[in-house]
Design a protein around this motif. Structure first.
Motif, short mmCIF file in Angstrom:
data_model
loop_
_atom_site.label_atom_id
_atom_site.label_comp_id
_atom_site.label_asym_id
_atom_site.label_seq_id
_atom_site.Cartn_x
_atom_site.Cartn_y
_atom_site.Cartn_z
N ALA A 64 -71.39 36.04 23.49
CA ALA A 64 -70.50 35.97 22.32
C ALA A 64 -71.29 36.04 21.02
O ALA A 64 -70.92 36.76 20.08
N SER A 65 -72.40 35.32 20.95
CA SER A 65 -73.23 35.35 19.75
C SER A 65 -73.85 36.72 19.56
O SER A 65 -73.91 37.25 18.44
N ALA A 66 -74.31 37.33 20.65
CA ALA A 66 -74.88 38.68 20.56
C ALA A 66 -73.83 39.69 20.10
O ALA A 66 -74.11 40.59 19.32
N ARG A 67 -72.59 39.52 20.59
CA ARG A 67 -71.52 40.43 20.20
C ARG A 67 -71.25 40.34 18.70
O ARG A 67 -71.04 41.35 18.02
N GLU A 68 -71.27 39.15 18.16
CA GLU A 68 -71.03 38.98 16.72
C GLU A 68 -72.15 39.62 15.91
O GLU A 68 -71.90 40.33 14.94
N ARG A 69 -73.41 39.38 16.31
CA ARG A 69 -74.53 39.94 15.57
C ARG A 69 -74.56 41.46 15.67
O ARG A 69 -74.86 42.15 14.68
N ALA A 70 -74.24 42.00 16.83
CA ALA A 70 -74.22 43.45 16.99
C ALA A 70 -73.12 44.09 16.15
O ALA A 70 -73.32 45.15 15.54
#
Length: 391
Positions: free
Chosen positions: A36-42
């Motif tokens: 989820a955090s990676a999705r937001e940053r991407a």
């Protein structure tokens, strides 16, 4: 490899906004399974890339928050010039997540008149201040490898810069000499940009390579612990060597598990390092820096120096590499300096009435002629010029 801007511009005008849909991709490393955090940053990276593709001038989504884009798992604040964002696809490759979006932008509010020109940018070797912690992993040369990473990716992906490199030695740049963005720069940036025929120079310091946790001290402990997080902090200074201004001053921070053994000497040029969690975190920082450089330069005037005067023509140190074309118009600038109340010298670049038209353009130089020959006597070697349009 850094997220790539997709040059696919979809001309889908949506009445009544007349926005334009831009397609862009972002990526982020997945740490400790936190998708989820990676999705937001991407997704944030993809939006910033779309803004840069449209000629945007923002430096972060938070600084220009005026609205929200809501996903089922996260929320992103965006500029008022972003009407809508649609996630087209999501894919995962190992521990990296890739997001492709369509963003509905308003380029007429973002576009800069200087966006076409590519500014000559000199990259210096990043200085490693945290020498003690750099001993762990034998990453003393991380300053060389990160500056080389940035150079390679700017060459391949930058829309607004033409990079050159000066990586054989560590510069003696002292950031404490800068008190504000309007102060004339110390001699070093002016000298190196003139010597290398560049407009801007980037200095950087790696300030923190410390650990948040203990490394194992015995070999048998390698099997009994979770890799400690290691910090990476980079401080950058982007200076216009012609105007003397500090155009970008920013700190970048990240951290990720250090998966290597305490006594292991890490090969910084290897895929093993750059594909590790820590190497991915470092490349994410460098990708953000690349985006910020392009964003800053998108609205930086393209400038150069007169290197030769002959008969009715002059030669300038900018050319095809900088986006200069036959027919482009240059304006002669005068540098005016004065002492301010802060006891520092300040500079202004004042446009004159002298106009020049490009008649020949080569890779790194161009020939121009003064539109009014009577004014040629006022043009001298080392005078400054600014790209102002096309005749």
């Amino acid at each position: 490899m850094r997220n790539k801007l997709l040059a696919c511009l979809l001309l889908l005008f949506s009445a009544p906004s007349l926005g334009i849909w831009y397609e862009a991709e972002g990526r982020a490393a997945i740490y400790s399974g936190d998708v989820a955090s990676a999705r937001e940053r991407a997704t944030q990276q993809a939006i910033q890339n779309a803004l840069v593709l449209a000629g945007g001038t923002v430096t972060s989504l938070q600084e220009v928050a005026a609205g929200k884009i809501v996903n089922d798992q996260f929320e992103i604040r965006t500029a008022g010039t972003v009407r809508d964002v649609r996630v087209l696809s999501e894919r995962r490759s190992g521990d990296t997540l890739f997001i492709t979006i369509h963003a509905d932008l308003f380029p007429q509010q973002l576009q800069c008149q200087n966006g076409r020109s590519r500014k000559s940018l000199l990259l210096t070797r990043f200085k490693v201040n945290d020498r003690i912690n750099a001993r762990t992993g034998s990453i003393d040369e991380i300053g060389l490898h990160t500056s080389q990473w940035l150079y390679d990716h700017l060459r391949a992906e930058s829309l607004h810069s033409y990079p050159k490199r000066w990586l054989n030695e560590i510069s003696t740049f002292n950031p404490s000499l800068y008190n504000n963005r309007s102060v004339v720069s110390p001699l070093l940036p002016l000298v190196v940009t003139e010597k290398t025929n560049t407009q801007l120079v980037l200095f950087a310091e790696i300030r923190d390579l410390s650990f948040n946790g203990d490394l194992p001290v015995r070999k048998w402990q390698q099997w009994l612990y979770s890799p400690p997080e290691r910090n990476f902090e980079l401080m950058v200074y982007l200076i216009d060597g012609i105007s003397g201004e500090l155009t970008l001053e920013r700190s970048y921070r990240s951290k990720a598990p250090w998966e290597f053994k305490a006594e292991e000497a890490v090969a910084l040029g290897s895929r093993q390092f750059w594909e590790s969690a820590y190497g991915s975190a470092v490349s994410d920082v460098m990708s953000q820096l690349l985006t910020d450089i392009d964003t800053t330069l998108s609205c930086t005037p393209g400038r150069g120096r007169i290197t030769h005067v002959r008969n009715d023509a002059v030669e300038v140190d900018i050319g095809v590499s900088n986006g200069i074309r036959v027919g482009d118009r240059l304006t002669l600038l005068h540098r005016a300096a004065h002492d301010g109340q802060d006891n520092q010298q300040h500079v202004r670049l004042l446009p004159t009435t002298v106009q020049l038209r490009i008649t020949e353009s080569y890779q790194n130089r161009a020939v121009a002629r003064v539109t009014d020959p009577a004014l040629l006597s006022g043009v001298q070697i080392h005078d400054l010029v600014e790209l102002t349009g096309t005749l």
